[in-house]
Motif scaffolding. Sequence first.
Motif, PDB file in Angstrom:
ATOM      1  N   ASP A  67       1.081  -0.910  -0.169  1.00  0.00           N
ATOM      2  CA  ASP A  67      -0.042   0.293   0.008  1.00  0.00           C
ATOM      3  C   ASP A  67       1.382   1.271   0.146  1.00  0.00           C
ATOM      4  O   ASP A  67       0.050   2.377  -0.022  1.00  0.00           O
ATOM      5  CB  ASP A  67      -1.221   0.356   1.059  1.00  0.00           C
ATOM      6  N   ASN A  68       2.579   1.335   0.187  1.00  0.00           N
ATOM      7  CA  ASN A  68       2.670   2.241   0.301  1.00  0.00           C
ATOM      8  C   ASN A  68       3.726   2.932  -0.830  1.00  0.00           C
ATOM      9  O   ASN A  68       4.036   3.550  -1.245  1.00  0.00           O
ATOM     10  CB  ASN A  68       4.128   1.923   1.891  1.00  0.00           C
ATOM     11  N   GLN A  69       3.586   1.954  -2.216  1.00  0.00           N
ATOM     12  CA  GLN A  69       3.581   1.811  -3.290  1.00  0.00           C
ATOM     13  C   GLN A  69       2.518   3.382  -4.149  1.00  0.00           C
ATOM     14  O   GLN A  69       1.567   2.971  -4.509  1.00  0.00           O
ATOM     15  CB  GLN A  69       4.307   0.911  -4.057  1.00  0.00           C
ATOM     16  N   PRO A  70       3.685   3.829  -4.883  1.00  0.00           N
ATOM     17  CA  PRO A  70       2.036   4.026  -6.211  1.00  0.00           C
ATOM     18  C   PRO A  70       0.736   3.124  -7.198  1.00  0.00           C
ATOM     19  O   PRO A  70       1.479   2.499  -6.842  1.00  0.00           O
ATOM     20  CB  PRO A  70       3.300   5.028  -7.154  1.00  0.00           C
ATOM     21  N   GLU A  71      -0.124   4.008  -7.258  1.00  0.00           N
ATOM     22  CA  GLU A  71      -0.707   2.371  -7.629  1.00  0.00           C
ATOM     23  C   GLU A  71      -0.356   1.627  -8.576  1.00  0.00           C
ATOM     24  O   GLU A  71      -0.927   0.390  -9.021  1.00  0.00           O
ATOM     25  CB  GLU A  71      -2.716   3.643  -8.477  1.00  0.00           C
ATOM     26  N   GLU A  72       0.342   2.186  -8.853  1.00  0.00           N
ATOM     27  CA  GLU A  72       0.765   1.544 -10.503  1.00  0.00           C
ATOM     28  C   GLU A  72       1.865   0.543 -10.355  1.00  0.00           C
ATOM     29  O   GLU A  72       2.203  -0.968 -10.998  1.00  0.00           O
ATOM     30  CB  GLU A  72       1.761   2.317 -11.836  1.00  0.00           C
ATOM     31  N   SER A  73       2.129   0.531  -9.075  1.00  0.00           N
ATOM     32  CA  SER A  73       3.357  -0.531  -8.892  1.00  0.00           C
ATOM     33  C   SER A  73       3.071  -1.811  -7.277  1.00  0.00           C
ATOM     34  O   SER A  73       3.693  -2.461  -6.765  1.00  0.00           O
ATOM     35  CB  SER A  73       5.116  -0.183  -8.450  1.00  0.00           C
ATOM     36  N   TRP A  79       2.535  -5.670 -11.399  1.00  0.00           N
ATOM     37  CA  TRP A  79       4.553  -4.461 -12.302  1.00  0.00           C
ATOM     38  C   TRP A  79       4.919  -5.608 -12.576  1.00  0.00           C
ATOM     39  O   TRP A  79       5.945  -4.978 -13.572  1.00  0.00           O
ATOM     40  CB  TRP A  79       4.383  -3.985 -10.799  1.00  0.00           C
ATOM     41  N   PHE A  80       4.759  -6.585 -11.797  1.00  0.00           N
ATOM     42  CA  PHE A  80       6.477  -7.128 -12.299  1.00  0.00           C
ATOM     43  C   PHE A  80       5.916  -7.593 -14.192  1.00  0.00           C
ATOM     44  O   PHE A  80       7.080  -7.472 -14.654  1.00  0.00           O
ATOM     45  CB  PHE A  80       6.296  -8.665 -11.630  1.00  0.00           C
ATOM     46  N   ARG A  81       4.976  -8.368 -14.705  1.00  0.00           N
ATOM     47  CA  ARG A  81       4.476  -8.027 -15.471  1.00  0.00           C
ATOM     48  C   ARG A  81       5.114  -7.514 -17.276  1.00  0.00           C
ATOM     49  O   ARG A  81       5.555  -7.939 -18.276  1.00  0.00           O
ATOM     50  CB  ARG A  81       3.358  -8.240 -15.870  1.00  0.00           C
ATOM     51  N   LYS A  82       5.048  -6.057 -16.560  1.00  0.00           N
ATOM     52  CA  LYS A  82       5.233  -4.328 -17.040  1.00  0.00           C
ATOM     53  C   LYS A  82       6.376  -4.773 -17.017  1.00  0.00           C
ATOM     54  O   LYS A  82       7.330  -4.527 -18.171  1.00  0.00           O
ATOM     55  CB  LYS A  82       4.437  -3.499 -16.567  1.00  0.00           C
ATOM     56  N   MET A  83       7.587  -4.943 -16.124  1.00  0.00           N
ATOM     57  CA  MET A  83       8.861  -4.359 -16.367  1.00  0.00           C
ATOM     58  C   MET A  83       8.993  -6.045 -17.122  1.00  0.00           C
ATOM     59  O   MET A  83      10.244  -5.650 -17.589  1.00  0.00           O
ATOM     60  CB  MET A  83       9.152  -3.951 -14.806  1.00  0.00           C
ATOM     61  N   PHE A  84       8.968  -7.453 -17.064  1.00  0.00           N
ATOM     62  CA  PHE A  84      10.232  -8.341 -17.762  1.00  0.00           C
ATOM     63  C   PHE A  84       9.701  -8.744 -18.794  1.00  0.00           C
ATOM     64  O   PHE A  84      10.586  -8.937 -19.569  1.00  0.00           O
ATOM     65  CB  PHE A  84       8.684  -8.988 -16.980  1.00  0.00           C
ATOM     66  N   ILE A  85       8.891  -7.350 -19.336  1.00  0.00           N
ATOM     67  CA  ILE A  85       8.437  -7.490 -20.943  1.00  0.00           C
ATOM     68  C   ILE A  85       9.937  -7.046 -21.880  1.00  0.00           C
ATOM     69  O   ILE A  85      10.449  -7.856 -22.455  1.00  0.00           O
ATOM     70  CB  ILE A  85       7.266  -6.622 -20.878  1.00  0.00           C
ATOM     71  N   ASN A  86      10.699  -6.256 -20.387  1.00  0.00           N
ATOM     72  CA  ASN A  86      11.683  -5.292 -21.389  1.00  0.00           C
ATOM     73  C   ASN A  86      12.968  -5.284 -20.966  1.00  0.00           C
ATOM     74  O   ASN A  86      12.840  -5.349 -19.042  1.00  0.00           O
ATOM     75  CB  ASN A  86      11.350  -3.882 -20.890  1.00  0.00           C
TER      76      ASN A  86
END
Length: 136
Positions: A67-73, A79-86
Amino acid sequence: MRAKVADFGLMRLAPEGKGSIETRIAGTFGYLAPEYAVTGRVTTKVDVFSFGVILMELITGKKALDDNQPEESMYLVTWFRKMFINKDSFRKVIDPTIDLNEETLASVSTVAELAGHCCAREPYQKPDTGHTVNVL
């Protein structure tokens, strides 16, 4: 040392020949497979999803739901899916306490790919538990 998974291992309690059982929603948010949260049906794929989240936590050093992270992460799986793509951004998700060399990076990449498959959106896209064990 407190377990934080969905109904990890519950499927072995299912009657012989049944592919799933119905149960009330139980578990820790962040580890619940989407299909379990929607239908309340427990399958081996629900266990696989939870295990995939744990693999992601081991790779990143992050919590499944923070909950301490911004909504997108906030939600590790998304978040992992987005980061693993690149591949460039993937190096940034690896826990900085892991001493990375080429061999370690190759192992982490294999586990990350497995984690991504375990946390696939649809149950039919997730591997069986046996396949997961064989990859590891």
